[in-house]
Design an enzyme around this catalytic site. Sequence first.
Site, PDB file in Angstrom:
ATOM      1  N   LYS A   1       1.126  -0.988  -0.151  1.00  0.00           N
ATOM      2  CA  LYS A   1      -0.526   0.330  -0.410  1.00  0.00           C
ATOM      3  C   LYS A   1       0.797   0.906   0.073  1.00  0.00           C
ATOM      4  O   LYS A   1       1.355   1.555   0.811  1.00  0.00           O
ATOM      5  CB  LYS A   1      -1.166   0.244   0.895  1.00  0.00           C
ATOM      6  CG  LYS A   1      -2.119   0.453   0.879  1.00  0.00           C
ATOM      7  CD  LYS A   1      -2.268   2.447   0.738  1.00  0.00           C
ATOM      8  CE  LYS A   1      -2.332   3.164   1.669  1.00  0.00           C
ATOM      9  NZ  LYS A   1      -1.581   4.338   1.395  1.00  0.00           N
TER      10      LYS A   1
ATOM     11  N   GLU B   1       8.978   1.282  10.792  1.00  0.00           N
ATOM     12  CA  GLU B   1      10.462   2.551  11.242  1.00  0.00           C
ATOM     13  C   GLU B   1       9.334   3.634  11.522  1.00  0.00           C
ATOM     14  O   GLU B   1       8.600   4.107  10.511  1.00  0.00           O
ATOM     15  CB  GLU B   1      11.314   2.116   9.955  1.00  0.00           C
ATOM     16  CG  GLU B   1      11.144   0.501   9.220  1.00  0.00           C
ATOM     17  CD  GLU B   1      13.008   0.228   9.725  1.00  0.00           C
ATOM     18  OE1 GLU B   1      13.164   1.240  10.869  1.00  0.00           O
ATOM     19  OE2 GLU B   1      13.683  -0.501   9.823  1.00  0.00           O
TER      20      GLU B   1
ATOM     21  N   CYS C   1      14.242  10.981   7.180  1.00  0.00           N
ATOM     22  CA  CYS C   1      13.750  10.404   8.501  1.00  0.00           C
ATOM     23  C   CYS C   1      15.214   9.936   9.376  1.00  0.00           C
ATOM     24  O   CYS C   1      15.378  10.403  10.485  1.00  0.00           O
ATOM     25  CB  CYS C   1      13.194   9.155   8.652  1.00  0.00           C
ATOM     26  SG  CYS C   1      14.568   7.765   7.411  1.00  0.00           S
TER      27      CYS C   1
ATOM     28  N   GLU D   1       9.123  15.701  16.079  1.00  0.00           N
ATOM     29  CA  GLU D   1       9.991  16.151  13.803  1.00  0.00           C
ATOM     30  C   GLU D   1       9.380  16.902  12.671  1.00  0.00           C
ATOM     31  O   GLU D   1       7.947  17.145  12.312  1.00  0.00           O
ATOM     32  CB  GLU D   1       9.497  14.802  13.286  1.00  0.00           C
ATOM     33  CG  GLU D   1       9.995  14.236  12.689  1.00  0.00           C
ATOM     34  CD  GLU D   1      10.061  12.818  11.969  1.00  0.00           C
ATOM     35  OE1 GLU D   1       8.537  12.861  12.201  1.00  0.00           O
ATOM     36  OE2 GLU D   1      10.723  11.937  10.942  1.00  0.00           O
TER      37      GLU D   1
HETATM   38  P1  NAD Z   1       1.897   8.359   7.570  1.00  0.00           P
HETATM   39  O1  NAD Z   1       2.423   7.827   8.716  1.00  0.00           O
HETATM   40  O2  NAD Z   1       1.377   9.264   7.631  1.00  0.00           O
HETATM   41  O3  NAD Z   1       1.665   7.393   6.520  1.00  0.00           O
HETATM   42  C1  NAD Z   1       2.879   6.312   6.220  1.00  0.00           C
HETATM   43  C2  NAD Z   1       1.317   5.074   5.007  1.00  0.00           C
HETATM   44  O4  NAD Z   1       0.830   5.088   6.360  1.00  0.00           O
HETATM   45  C3  NAD Z   1       1.148   5.572   4.106  1.00  0.00           C
HETATM   46  O5  NAD Z   1       0.869   4.973   3.164  1.00  0.00           O
HETATM   47  C4  NAD Z   1      -0.326   6.327   4.720  1.00  0.00           C
HETATM   48  O6  NAD Z   1      -1.219   6.201   3.877  1.00  0.00           O
HETATM   49  C5  NAD Z   1      -0.567   4.853   5.785  1.00  0.00           C
HETATM   50  N1  NAD Z   1      -1.062   4.975   6.830  1.00  0.00           N
HETATM   51  C6  NAD Z   1      -2.181   6.226   7.055  1.00  0.00           C
HETATM   52  N2  NAD Z   1      -3.023   5.800   7.661  1.00  0.00           N
HETATM   53  C7  NAD Z   1      -3.147   4.394   8.444  1.00  0.00           C
HETATM   54  C8  NAD Z   1      -3.862   3.632   8.976  1.00  0.00           C
HETATM   55  N3  NAD Z   1      -4.849   4.040   9.833  1.00  0.00           N
HETATM   56  N4  NAD Z   1      -3.179   2.619   8.992  1.00  0.00           N
HETATM   57  C9  NAD Z   1      -2.612   1.758   8.049  1.00  0.00           C
HETATM   58  N5  NAD Z   1      -2.045   3.022   7.571  1.00  0.00           N
HETATM   59  C10 NAD Z   1      -2.424   4.301   7.342  1.00  0.00           C
HETATM   60  O7  NAD Z   1       3.514   9.029   7.127  1.00  0.00           O
HETATM   61  P2  NAD Z   1       3.853   9.450   6.174  1.00  0.00           P
HETATM   62  O8  NAD Z   1       3.655  11.152   6.731  1.00  0.00           O
HETATM   63  O9  NAD Z   1       3.873   9.520   4.895  1.00  0.00           O
HETATM   64  O10 NAD Z   1       5.401   9.816   6.280  1.00  0.00           O
HETATM   65  C11 NAD Z   1       6.517  10.745   6.720  1.00  0.00           C
HETATM   66  C12 NAD Z   1       7.035  10.190   8.360  1.00  0.00           C
HETATM   67  O11 NAD Z   1       7.584   8.498   8.058  1.00  0.00           O
HETATM   68  C13 NAD Z   1       7.772  10.952   8.809  1.00  0.00           C
HETATM   69  O12 NAD Z   1       7.177  10.897  10.228  1.00  0.00           O
HETATM   70  C14 NAD Z   1       9.282  10.165   9.216  1.00  0.00           C
HETATM   71  O13 NAD Z   1      10.183  10.126   9.931  1.00  0.00           O
HETATM   72  C15 NAD Z   1       8.713   8.540   8.397  1.00  0.00           C
HETATM   73  N6  NAD Z   1       9.671   8.160   7.546  1.00  0.00           N
HETATM   74  C16 NAD Z   1      10.421   6.356   8.741  1.00  0.00           C
HETATM   75  C17 NAD Z   1      11.368   6.134   8.389  1.00  0.00           C
HETATM   76  C18 NAD Z   1      12.313   5.359   8.891  1.00  0.00           C
HETATM   77  O14 NAD Z   1      13.145   4.358   8.415  1.00  0.00           O
HETATM   78  N7  NAD Z   1      12.005   4.792  10.649  1.00  0.00           N
HETATM   79  C19 NAD Z   1      11.451   6.498   6.872  1.00  0.00           C
HETATM   80  C20 NAD Z   1      11.093   7.329   6.018  1.00  0.00           C
HETATM   81  C21 NAD Z   1      10.488   8.208   6.487  1.00  0.00           C
END
Ligand code: NAD
Length: 509
Positions: free
Chosen positions: A190, A265, A299, A398
């Site tokens: 997804k 992650e 991240c 963040e």
């Molecule tokens: P997000 O949590 O908003 O979304 C990530 C994914 O989760 C998307 O595909 C979204 O559609 C899905 N999602 C959202 N709500 C959900 C739910 N209730 N159930 C299942 N899936 C759901 O994150 P984002 O804004 O897309 O990404 C940014 C974040 O990702 C930042 O906090 C960043 O630090 C983190 N990040 C972490 C790493 C790592 O390796 N630690 C790497 C890249 C990004």
Amino acid sequence: MTATVPATSTSSQSAQLPELITHYIDGAQLPSSAGETFEVLTPATNEVYCHGAAGQADDIELAVRAAERAFLGPWSSLPARARATILMRFADAIEARDGRLAELEAFDTGLPISQARGQAKRAAENFRFFADLIVGLNEDAFGVPGQQVNYVNRRPVGVAGLITPWNTPFMLETWKLAPALAAGCTVVLKPAEWSPLSASLLGEIAEQAGLPPGVLNIVHGIGEQAGDALVKHPRVPLISFTGETTTGQLIARNSADNLKGLSMELGGKSPCVIFADADLDAALDSAIFQIFSLNGERCTAGSRMLVQRSVYQEVLDRLQKRAAAVRVGSPADDRTELGALIHPEHYARVTDYVRVGQAEGARLLVGGHRPDHLPVGNFLSATVFADVTPAMRIFQEEIFGPVLCVTPFDTEEEAVALANDTRYGLAGYIWTADLSRAHTMAARIDSGMLWINSHNVRDLRTPFGGVKASGLGREGGRHSIDFYTESRIVHVNIGTVHVPRFGMGDEAS
Ligand code: NAD
């Protein structure tokens, strides 16, 4: 995918783009079963350039069934070499689309094209690396002389649910896909709804590589709908998630009833600690690149810079000069260093932090505004706050944009305390000429990954992941294979069996 329309934005005049980004289920491109769609914007202008199929529980069910069939038929039981051969072809097919991928990624995410180009190379390497790893994998065996031989029998867990964010979409999707497929799992991916475009190439790449239908399924859609249905699906035993900490917490709660295996992650607010004896040129090159490349949407960015007081002013002076000269511009322009933030909602969030920082009393050293030459789109100049204290939200939370927070310290003890004074623990960076101090600090900073006098460079064999609110579990190298497989132990007797004899009455003694 259906017909294409020319891109209209400055980001990519030449790109031919789909009108509808469809799911990829059982080898077929499909709209949502309910016909619902969501809008997809290009960050350089915020124009809606196409729609994505908005998956619901029905689409997830279809994808899971296809993945279950493919798991048995017979992806999970193929010899490792057979899977690896297909994954190598997958890597070749990605590389063959290098330019196209970079163009789509820059257009869809606002990443500068020069940085988007690197993503395809990294994505291909993910496939090659895990293809090699699975062929060379050996298992533990334990000999107990004269009594037992015990050996590990590993098998893929089943259908893996992969949920990815928008910051480097294609690279992160392949970072999960490659080990899952190498391990013998089949998957339902997804992708993030703000950046679905590059994933639309995965179907044709899979077909070119000869991946059997149903091994890789992609369901696009909103997190709370398609993502939620995947997380709650009872026959998806694994969820590998990358995204925000709060989303990760919700997913963990929603996975509890089915006791799913979770790899998380999550977010970061990583410290970059610069001591007075450091090579300041190298430290600044690295720190500036890290926070302003990938639009600051990284991240592992060292978003909190901790600087020893005797060089604090010098570092601020140099930061101010360099940040002011960071080239903000169209993602399609090769000279651009800082492009457009992903989405107007995210832009509002990041720019709000600029206001919060000022209101909290941090000193805005440079940036914090929309560049004059970019009146539309999600553009923010490279921003540095000085004199940031741990009580401030911009120190703790963040921001995930091109905003660096700088804080002075005097002693090593104080540097450790500041470094650990957040709920996050993803990465850390230490710059010092004193190696003994560097190793002591490395042991004391709460983070899953730490770099000493080094830029953020990773070998794919090393464990990747965070501590505290930054994550759960490790991926990378064998850690990824451990996640996607169950290690089962087989105990074999090779000697005389000595078992207490119950039910033998007096004869037993
Ligand atoms: P997000 O949590 O908003 O979304 C990530 C994914 O989760 C998307 O595909 C979204 O559609 C899905 N999602 C959202 N709500 C959900 C739910 N209730 N159930 C299942 N899936 C759901 O994150 P984002 O804004 O897309 O990404 C940014 C974040 O990702 C930042 O906090 C960043 O630090 C983190 N990040 C972490 C790493 C790592 O390796 N630690 C790497 C890249 C990004």
